[in-house]
Design an enzyme around this catalytic site. Structure first.
Site, PDB file in Angstrom:
ATOM      1  CD  GLU A 249      -3.159   5.524   6.603  1.00 47.24           C
ATOM      2  OE1 GLU A 249      -3.106   5.613   5.364  1.00 47.24           O
ATOM      3  OE2 GLU A 249      -2.230   5.029   7.282  1.00 47.24           O
TER       4      GLU A 249
ATOM      5  CD  GLU B 186      -3.646  -2.645   7.200  1.00 49.94           C
ATOM      6  OE1 GLU B 186      -2.504  -2.819   6.783  1.00 49.94           O
ATOM      7  OE2 GLU B 186      -4.338  -1.668   6.893  1.00 49.94           O
TER       8      GLU B 186
ATOM      9  N   GLY C  69       2.079   2.329  10.685  1.00 50.92           N
ATOM     10  CA  GLY C  69       2.994   3.461  10.530  1.00 50.92           C
ATOM     11  C   GLY C  69       3.667   3.888  11.821  1.00 50.92           C
TER      12      GLY C  69
ATOM     13  CE  LYS D 232      -0.317   3.267   4.704  1.00 52.39           C
ATOM     14  NZ  LYS D 232      -0.260   3.373   6.157  1.00 52.39           N
TER      15      LYS D 232
ATOM     16  CB  SER E 151       4.940  -1.677  12.038  1.00 52.73           C
ATOM     17  OG  SER E 151       4.461  -0.358  12.261  1.00 52.73           O
TER      18      SER E 151
ATOM     19  CG  ASN F 212      -1.731   1.223   1.403  1.00 53.21           C
ATOM     20  OD1 ASN F 212      -1.790   2.065   0.497  1.00 53.21           O
ATOM     21  ND2 ASN F 212      -2.376   1.366   2.556  1.00 53.21           N
TER      22      ASN F 212
ATOM     23  CG  HIS G 132      -5.934   1.827   4.946  1.00 52.15           C
ATOM     24  ND1 HIS G 132      -5.561   2.815   5.832  1.00 52.15           N
ATOM     25  CD2 HIS G 132      -4.895   0.962   4.872  1.00 52.15           C
ATOM     26  CE1 HIS G 132      -4.339   2.563   6.253  1.00 52.15           C
ATOM     27  NE2 HIS G 132      -3.904   1.453   5.693  1.00 52.15           N
TER      28      HIS G 132
HETATM   29  P1  PGA Z   1       2.623   0.272   7.670  1.00 51.90           P
HETATM   30  O1  PGA Z   1       1.174   0.466   6.989  1.00 51.90           O
HETATM   31  O2  PGA Z   1       3.198  -1.001   7.115  1.00 51.90           O
HETATM   32  O3  PGA Z   1       3.405   1.490   7.253  1.00 51.90           O
HETATM   33  O4  PGA Z   1       2.396   0.206   9.142  1.00 51.90           O
HETATM   34  C1  PGA Z   1       0.328  -0.633   6.773  1.00 51.90           C
HETATM   35  C2  PGA Z   1      -0.948  -0.156   6.163  1.00 51.90           C
HETATM   36  O5  PGA Z   1      -1.425   0.935   6.485  1.00 51.90           O
HETATM   37  O6  PGA Z   1      -1.549  -0.873   5.331  1.00 51.90           O
END
Ligand code: PGA
Length: 250
Positions: free
Chosen positions: A97, A167, A173, A11, A212, A9, A95
């Site tokens: 976010e 997640e 993140g 982003k 992460s 992803n 997601h």
């Molecule tokens: P990250 O993000 O690996 O940077 O923690 C995962 C995601 O949001 O799908």
């Protein structure tokens, strides 16, 4: 046997130049990835370019979202049909976010899931609890509620047309990864919940972990019985790191 899936992803990161470099780098290393299904989800404007470059390789392309409607007056939205037209096979829906920053409700996410599905795009359906919810001991309830929104709208069999990505929001993140046990517990809960409705769907359904994940922790996480791959944010922006995660299934 469920095939391991590793999805990147990206982003809202990249430029014409960096996206070209990243996809070229992943493509270069794909000879060493024979087991995992590999998907990249670039920002929408770069999807045509990435699809073009990925063509002829085993790399599949997904979007980071999809409109819940099929066409018409929905300014700023992109339909599942359009995504298919530019080479997408997958679409991330729900997601955290999108849920947290853009107010997407469980019901809207379920409608996005449905729109993807009816147009032949496979949803990568994201669920997961916040830190407060984990501390309050309601992780499983939150995941169940988010999944139920899709089951209520589409029926349990619909889940077989996509994948789930668990997640935990507190791990996204942040560099704070769930322990393999913490992740496995929730994955087992999710599979068990679905198995109670349809054992066949539960058995075949891939449940990815996200939050992460990196080359250092991917092997142990993906080694858990109910973890079938990863949805990778930060570590998917470096070809070398992303490929290293894809290689854990070898
Ligand atoms: P990250 O993000 O690996 O940077 O923690 C995962 C995601 O949001 O799908």
């Amino acid at each position: 046997m469920r095939q391991v899936m590793v999805a990147g992803n990206w982003k809202m990161n990249g430029s014409s130049e960096s996206v070209k470099e990243l996809i070229a780098g992943i493509k270069d290393g794909m000879a060493s990835v024979t087991k995992a299904e590999v998907v990249v989800c670039p920002p929408a404007v770069y999807i045509p370019r990435v699809s073009g470059m990925a063509d002829g390789s085993a790399i599949k392309v997904g979007s980071q979202n999809v409109c819940d409607e099929d066409k018409g007056a929905f300014t700023g939205e992109i339909s599942a049909d359009m995504l298919k037209d530019v080479g997408c096979e997958y679409a991330i829906v729900g997601h955290s976010e999108r849920r947290a920053l853009y107010g997407e409700s469980d019901e809207l996410v379920a409608k996005r899931f449905a729109a993807a599905r009816r147009n032949g795009i496979k949803p990568i359906f994201c669920i997961g609890e916040t830190l407060e919810e984990r501390e309050a001991g309601v992780t499983n309830d939150v995941c169940a509620r988010q999944i139920d929104a899709v089951i209520d709208l589409e029926g349990v069999a619909a889940l077989a047309d996509g994948v789930i990505a668990y997640e935990p929001v507190w791990a996204i993140g942040t560099g704070k990864v769930a322990t393999p046990e913490q992740a496995q517990d929730v994955h087992a809960f999710i599979r068990g919940k679905i198995a109670a409705l349809d054992a066949g769907v539960a058995e075949g359904l891939r449940i990815l972990y996200g939050g992460s994940m990196n080359p250092g922790n991917a092997k142990e996480l993906i080694g858990q019985a109910d973890i079938d791959g990863g949805l990778i944010g930060g570590a998917s922006l470096k070809a070398e790191d992303f490929l290293a995660i894809c290689q854990v299934a070898e």
